[in-house]
Write a protein that holds these residues in place. Structure first.
Motif, PDB file in Angstrom:
ATOM      1  N   GLU A 154       0.863  -1.410  -0.074  1.00  0.00           N
ATOM      2  CA  GLU A 154       0.178  -0.329  -0.154  1.00  0.00           C
ATOM      3  C   GLU A 154       0.896   0.982   0.177  1.00  0.00           C
ATOM      4  O   GLU A 154       1.609   1.518   0.678  1.00  0.00           O
ATOM      5  CB  GLU A 154      -0.826  -0.052   1.144  1.00  0.00           C
ATOM      6  CG  GLU A 154      -1.569   0.971   1.501  1.00  0.00           C
ATOM      7  CD  GLU A 154      -3.082   1.094   2.232  1.00  0.00           C
ATOM      8  OE1 GLU A 154      -2.827   1.844   3.349  1.00  0.00           O
ATOM      9  OE2 GLU A 154      -3.847   0.218   2.392  1.00  0.00           O
ATOM     10  N   VAL A 155       0.336   2.201  -1.156  1.00  0.00           N
ATOM     11  CA  VAL A 155       1.476   3.720  -0.804  1.00  0.00           C
ATOM     12  C   VAL A 155       0.121   4.262  -0.575  1.00  0.00           C
ATOM     13  O   VAL A 155      -0.588   4.433  -1.138  1.00  0.00           O
ATOM     14  CB  VAL A 155       1.832   3.735  -2.131  1.00  0.00           C
ATOM     15  CG1 VAL A 155       2.425   2.583  -2.595  1.00  0.00           C
ATOM     16  CG2 VAL A 155       1.444   3.389  -3.318  1.00  0.00           C
ATOM     17  N   MET A 200       1.417   0.957  -6.402  1.00  0.00           N
ATOM     18  CA  MET A 200       1.376   1.888  -6.929  1.00  0.00           C
ATOM     19  C   MET A 200       1.288   1.990  -8.193  1.00  0.00           C
ATOM     20  O   MET A 200       1.225   3.055  -8.566  1.00  0.00           O
ATOM     21  CB  MET A 200       3.671   1.188  -7.265  1.00  0.00           C
ATOM     22  CG  MET A 200       4.681   2.718  -7.460  1.00  0.00           C
ATOM     23  SD  MET A 200       6.023   2.587  -7.319  1.00  0.00           S
ATOM     24  CE  MET A 200       6.239   2.212  -5.747  1.00  0.00           C
ATOM     25  N   ALA A 201       0.996   0.792  -8.778  1.00  0.00           N
ATOM     26  CA  ALA A 201       0.552   0.718 -10.290  1.00  0.00           C
ATOM     27  C   ALA A 201      -1.342   1.269  -9.933  1.00  0.00           C
ATOM     28  O   ALA A 201      -1.500   1.365 -11.080  1.00  0.00           O
ATOM     29  CB  ALA A 201       0.421  -0.855 -10.833  1.00  0.00           C
ATOM     30  N   ASP A 202      -1.634   1.129  -9.175  1.00  0.00           N
ATOM     31  CA  ASP A 202      -2.334   1.678  -9.261  1.00  0.00           C
ATOM     32  C   ASP A 202      -2.805   3.307  -8.658  1.00  0.00           C
ATOM     33  O   ASP A 202      -4.003   3.824  -8.925  1.00  0.00           O
ATOM     34  CB  ASP A 202      -3.358   1.326  -7.663  1.00  0.00           C
ATOM     35  CG  ASP A 202      -3.979  -0.895  -7.572  1.00  0.00           C
ATOM     36  OD1 ASP A 202      -4.350  -1.248  -8.885  1.00  0.00           O
ATOM     37  OD2 ASP A 202      -4.617  -1.133  -6.604  1.00  0.00           O
ATOM     38  N   LEU A 203      -2.249   3.499  -8.374  1.00  0.00           N
ATOM     39  CA  LEU A 203      -2.006   5.001  -7.697  1.00  0.00           C
ATOM     40  C   LEU A 203      -1.200   5.845  -9.416  1.00  0.00           C
ATOM     41  O   LEU A 203      -1.820   6.813  -9.662  1.00  0.00           O
ATOM     42  CB  LEU A 203      -0.579   5.295  -7.206  1.00  0.00           C
ATOM     43  CG  LEU A 203      -0.509   7.109  -7.279  1.00  0.00           C
ATOM     44  CD1 LEU A 203      -0.577   7.369  -6.347  1.00  0.00           C
ATOM     45  CD2 LEU A 203       1.409   7.004  -6.130  1.00  0.00           C
ATOM     46  N   ALA A 204      -0.490   4.933 -10.381  1.00  0.00           N
ATOM     47  CA  ALA A 204      -0.288   5.497 -11.029  1.00  0.00           C
ATOM     48  C   ALA A 204      -1.195   5.771 -12.621  1.00  0.00           C
ATOM     49  O   ALA A 204      -1.758   6.222 -12.835  1.00  0.00           O
ATOM     50  CB  ALA A 204       1.054   4.944 -11.716  1.00  0.00           C
ATOM     51  N   LYS A 205      -2.433   4.210 -11.849  1.00  0.00           N
ATOM     52  CA  LYS A 205      -3.607   3.827 -13.270  1.00  0.00           C
ATOM     53  C   LYS A 205      -4.494   4.733 -12.517  1.00  0.00           C
ATOM     54  O   LYS A 205      -5.245   6.139 -13.864  1.00  0.00           O
ATOM     55  CB  LYS A 205      -3.718   3.071 -13.400  1.00  0.00           C
ATOM     56  CG  LYS A 205      -3.272   1.356 -14.060  1.00  0.00           C
ATOM     57  CD  LYS A 205      -3.866   0.370 -13.791  1.00  0.00           C
ATOM     58  CE  LYS A 205      -2.660  -0.417 -14.103  1.00  0.00           C
ATOM     59  NZ  LYS A 205      -3.379  -2.014 -13.483  1.00  0.00           N
ATOM     60  N   ALA A 258       6.710   3.282 -16.005  1.00  0.00           N
ATOM     61  CA  ALA A 258       7.735   4.431 -15.930  1.00  0.00           C
ATOM     62  C   ALA A 258       7.820   5.397 -14.487  1.00  0.00           C
ATOM     63  O   ALA A 258       8.421   5.637 -13.279  1.00  0.00           O
ATOM     64  CB  ALA A 258       6.976   5.451 -16.725  1.00  0.00           C
ATOM     65  N   VAL A 259       6.983   5.638 -13.072  1.00  0.00           N
ATOM     66  CA  VAL A 259       6.881   5.605 -11.783  1.00  0.00           C
ATOM     67  C   VAL A 259       7.343   4.709 -11.829  1.00  0.00           C
ATOM     68  O   VAL A 259       8.326   5.505 -10.584  1.00  0.00           O
ATOM     69  CB  VAL A 259       5.594   5.295 -11.317  1.00  0.00           C
ATOM     70  CG1 VAL A 259       5.580   6.132 -10.159  1.00  0.00           C
ATOM     71  CG2 VAL A 259       4.728   6.665 -12.394  1.00  0.00           C
ATOM     72  N   SER A 276      12.238   9.946  -4.638  1.00  0.00           N
ATOM     73  CA  SER A 276      10.869   9.179  -4.259  1.00  0.00           C
ATOM     74  C   SER A 276       9.819   9.527  -4.962  1.00  0.00           C
ATOM     75  O   SER A 276       9.785   9.435  -5.934  1.00  0.00           O
ATOM     76  CB  SER A 276      10.493  10.918  -3.271  1.00  0.00           C
ATOM     77  OG  SER A 276      10.587  11.928  -3.707  1.00  0.00           O
ATOM     78  N   LEU A 277       8.695   8.911  -3.906  1.00  0.00           N
ATOM     79  CA  LEU A 277       7.530   8.493  -4.856  1.00  0.00           C
ATOM     80  C   LEU A 277       6.911  10.558  -5.362  1.00  0.00           C
ATOM     81  O   LEU A 277       6.136   9.993  -6.439  1.00  0.00           O
ATOM     82  CB  LEU A 277       6.573   7.830  -4.361  1.00  0.00           C
ATOM     83  CG  LEU A 277       4.899   7.340  -4.721  1.00  0.00           C
ATOM     84  CD1 LEU A 277       5.139   7.173  -5.822  1.00  0.00           C
ATOM     85  CD2 LEU A 277       4.102   6.770  -3.817  1.00  0.00           C
ATOM     86  N   ASP A 278       6.897  10.893  -4.348  1.00  0.00           N
ATOM     87  CA  ASP A 278       6.553  12.267  -4.730  1.00  0.00           C
ATOM     88  C   ASP A 278       7.091  12.691  -5.953  1.00  0.00           C
ATOM     89  O   ASP A 278       6.817  13.277  -7.122  1.00  0.00           O
ATOM     90  CB  ASP A 278       6.555  13.616  -3.896  1.00  0.00           C
ATOM     91  CG  ASP A 278       6.225  13.116  -2.390  1.00  0.00           C
ATOM     92  OD1 ASP A 278       4.717  12.917  -2.415  1.00  0.00           O
ATOM     93  OD2 ASP A 278       5.988  13.977  -1.539  1.00  0.00           O
ATOM     94  N   GLU A 279       8.636  12.848  -5.800  1.00  0.00           N
ATOM     95  CA  GLU A 279       9.240  13.249  -7.246  1.00  0.00           C
ATOM     96  C   GLU A 279       9.113  12.327  -8.068  1.00  0.00           C
ATOM     97  O   GLU A 279       8.746  12.769  -9.139  1.00  0.00           O
ATOM     98  CB  GLU A 279      10.831  13.348  -6.880  1.00  0.00           C
ATOM     99  CG  GLU A 279      11.337  14.252  -5.803  1.00  0.00           C
ATOM    100  CD  GLU A 279      12.817  13.910  -5.490  1.00  0.00           C
ATOM    101  OE1 GLU A 279      13.821  14.755  -4.879  1.00  0.00           O
ATOM    102  OE2 GLU A 279      13.220  12.561  -4.925  1.00  0.00           O
TER     103      GLU A 279
END
Length: 68
Positions: free
Chosen positions: A13-14, A24-29, A37-38, A47-50
């Motif tokens: 979970e992110v 992370m895939a769900d976040l990107a989608k 890419a993310v 970082s995830l934010d960057e």
């Protein structure tokens, strides 16, 4: 012969901007971004934010170029 200890990588979970995503895939989608890419930018040490900022910036630049 099967490998008993072989498992799929677990999804982690992110959190991004105070919202939780299953992976992370769900976040990107959710942001209409390429998950690979993310993930690649995170693996490079950002970082995830960057990583999200960079991916969103590329998406905007591509949309601008496509509109021109």
């Amino acid at each position: 012969m099967t490998k008993q200890n072989e498992t799929k990588p677990s999804r982690t979970e992110v959190q991004y901007k105070s919202k939780s995503y299953k992976s992370m895939a769900d976040l990107a989608k959710a942001h209409d971004l390429n998950p690979s890419a993310v993930r690649r930018v995170v693996r490079q040490g950002k970082s995830l934010d960057e990583s999200m900022a960079a991916a969103l910036r590329v998406k905007k630049e591509k949309a601008k170029a496509d509109a021109a």
